[in-house]
Design a protein around this motif. Sequence first.
Motif, PDB file in Angstrom:
ATOM      1  N   LEU A 193      15.726  -7.037  -7.487  1.00  0.00           N
ATOM      2  CA  LEU A 193      14.313  -6.809  -7.787  1.00  0.00           C
ATOM      3  C   LEU A 193      14.156  -5.566  -8.656  1.00  0.00           C
ATOM      4  O   LEU A 193      14.921  -4.609  -8.560  1.00  0.00           O
ATOM      5  N   ASN A 214       3.599  -0.104   0.861  1.00  0.00           N
ATOM      6  CA  ASN A 214       4.296   0.987   1.522  1.00  0.00           C
ATOM      7  C   ASN A 214       3.235   1.819   2.222  1.00  0.00           C
ATOM      8  O   ASN A 214       2.383   2.417   1.582  1.00  0.00           O
ATOM      9  N   PHE A 249       7.144 -10.503  -6.363  1.00  0.00           N
ATOM     10  CA  PHE A 249       6.922 -10.050  -4.992  1.00  0.00           C
ATOM     11  C   PHE A 249       5.853  -8.977  -4.966  1.00  0.00           C
ATOM     12  O   PHE A 249       5.945  -7.978  -5.671  1.00  0.00           O
ATOM     13  N   TYR A 299       6.934  -6.305  -7.592  1.00  0.00           N
ATOM     14  CA  TYR A 299       8.329  -6.310  -8.022  1.00  0.00           C
ATOM     15  C   TYR A 299       8.630  -7.685  -8.620  1.00  0.00           C
ATOM     16  O   TYR A 299       8.033  -8.690  -8.219  1.00  0.00           O
ATOM     17  N   LEU A 329      10.941  -2.888 -10.077  1.00  0.00           N
ATOM     18  CA  LEU A 329       9.533  -2.528  -9.987  1.00  0.00           C
ATOM     19  C   LEU A 329       8.823  -2.928 -11.272  1.00  0.00           C
ATOM     20  O   LEU A 329       9.244  -2.561 -12.370  1.00  0.00           O
ATOM     21  N   PHE A 342       2.449  -2.614  -4.704  1.00  0.00           N
ATOM     22  CA  PHE A 342       3.449  -2.801  -5.747  1.00  0.00           C
ATOM     23  C   PHE A 342       3.592  -4.282  -6.101  1.00  0.00           C
ATOM     24  O   PHE A 342       3.344  -5.159  -5.273  1.00  0.00           O
ATOM     25  N   THR A 397      -1.652   3.328  -6.322  1.00  0.00           N
ATOM     26  CA  THR A 397      -1.531   4.138  -5.111  1.00  0.00           C
ATOM     27  C   THR A 397      -2.856   4.364  -4.389  1.00  0.00           C
ATOM     28  O   THR A 397      -2.855   4.847  -3.247  1.00  0.00           O
ATOM     29  N   GLN A 399       5.872   7.226   4.330  1.00  0.00           N
ATOM     30  CA  GLN A 399       7.032   7.674   3.575  1.00  0.00           C
ATOM     31  C   GLN A 399       8.285   6.970   4.094  1.00  0.00           C
ATOM     32  O   GLN A 399       8.301   6.405   5.160  1.00  0.00           O
ATOM     33  N   GLY A 400       9.305   7.009   3.357  1.00  0.00           N
ATOM     34  CA  GLY A 400      10.571   6.460   3.822  1.00  0.00           C
ATOM     35  C   GLY A 400      10.992   5.210   3.114  1.00  0.00           C
ATOM     36  O   GLY A 400      12.026   4.638   3.424  1.00  0.00           O
ATOM     37  N   GLY A 401      10.216   4.779   2.115  1.00  0.00           N
ATOM     38  CA  GLY A 401      10.636   3.628   1.332  1.00  0.00           C
ATOM     39  C   GLY A 401      10.642   2.341   2.093  1.00  0.00           C
ATOM     40  O   GLY A 401      11.320   1.397   1.707  1.00  0.00           O
ATOM     41  N   LYS A 402       9.927   2.253   3.194  1.00  0.00           N
ATOM     42  CA  LYS A 402       9.917   1.026   3.958  1.00  0.00           C
ATOM     43  C   LYS A 402       8.885   0.099   3.343  1.00  0.00           C
ATOM     44  O   LYS A 402       7.749   0.001   3.794  1.00  0.00           O
ATOM     45  N   LEU A 403       9.303  -0.580   2.300  1.00  0.00           N
ATOM     46  CA  LEU A 403       8.431  -1.532   1.657  1.00  0.00           C
ATOM     47  C   LEU A 403       8.339  -2.801   2.483  1.00  0.00           C
ATOM     48  O   LEU A 403       9.339  -3.312   2.962  1.00  0.00           O
ATOM     49  N   SER A 449       0.195   2.257  -0.501  1.00  0.00           N
ATOM     50  CA  SER A 449       0.445   2.032  -1.917  1.00  0.00           C
ATOM     51  C   SER A 449       0.841   0.570  -2.084  1.00  0.00           C
ATOM     52  O   SER A 449       1.446  -0.022  -1.183  1.00  0.00           O
ATOM     53  N   PHE A 506       7.378  -6.619   2.018  1.00  0.00           N
ATOM     54  CA  PHE A 506       7.238  -7.569   0.921  1.00  0.00           C
ATOM     55  C   PHE A 506       6.499  -8.831   1.358  1.00  0.00           C
ATOM     56  O   PHE A 506       6.622  -9.269   2.510  1.00  0.00           O
ATOM     57  N   LYS A 525       2.626  -0.535 -10.085  1.00  0.00           N
ATOM     58  CA  LYS A 525       2.168  -0.080  -8.786  1.00  0.00           C
ATOM     59  C   LYS A 525       0.786   0.557  -8.896  1.00  0.00           C
ATOM     60  O   LYS A 525       0.340   0.914  -9.989  1.00  0.00           O
TER      61      LYS A 525
END
Lengths: 112, 112
Positions: free
Chosen positions: B44, B93, B89, B36, B46, B34, B51, B96-100, B32, B102, B49
């Motif tokens: 930051l 991703n 920015f 920011y 959002l 994004f 997907t 899963q886990g929000g590990k963006l 996905s 940048f 985005k």
Amino acid sequence: DTAVSQTPKYLVTQMGNDKSIKCEQNLGHDTMYWYKQDSKKFLKIMFSYNNKELIINETVPNRFSPKSPDKAHLNLHINSLELGDSAVYFCASSHGGGEKLFFGSGTQLSVL
Amino acid sequence: GNSVTQMEGPVTLSEEAFLTINCTYTATGYPSLFWYVQYPGEGLQLLLKATKADDKGSNKGFEATYRKETTSFHLEKGSVQVSDSAVYFCALNYNQGGKLIFGQGTELSVKP
């Protein structure tokens, strides 16, 4: 009310000291993060907690120790501060491992 | 590995000018994507985005289209305002886990 709040906003300290940054979110999220932003604005994840459990632990010196007393709080303790630790530290939260992160306004750490 | 590259800033435009901020990515699988935005002194937020391939994200007059063939997610706005001055920015991703992950951020300055 501020959604993600972190304190202090500014932190100036000497090399070798130990300091903590606190973060609280009132969004009901179960996942919280610490990001580090260097002087060139480059942003990198440090840690992630889900329901008080450590999920992501990037390559960060073990002088950095996150602590999550409950899912609304994630604090960052730093031992033996070094010049290279100077940066802006951002706390963030999300629902689950969601992709929409809500960031705090940052803590500017200056190590002299 | 997975990475995001943005055009270098700062970008300086006059009010009502057309904006493009380039973003390309390298990722395994189908991440996905994004954008920011970081306003001065804030964390930051959002902005938009997408997907999957060919999706267009849009918000506040900004748009970006997920281009799988060129691995790009360029941000555009037809007419910028002074209030759009911020650091933008691009991020991805890939699990899963929000590990963006940048990009390095692109500073935009809009002059009246």
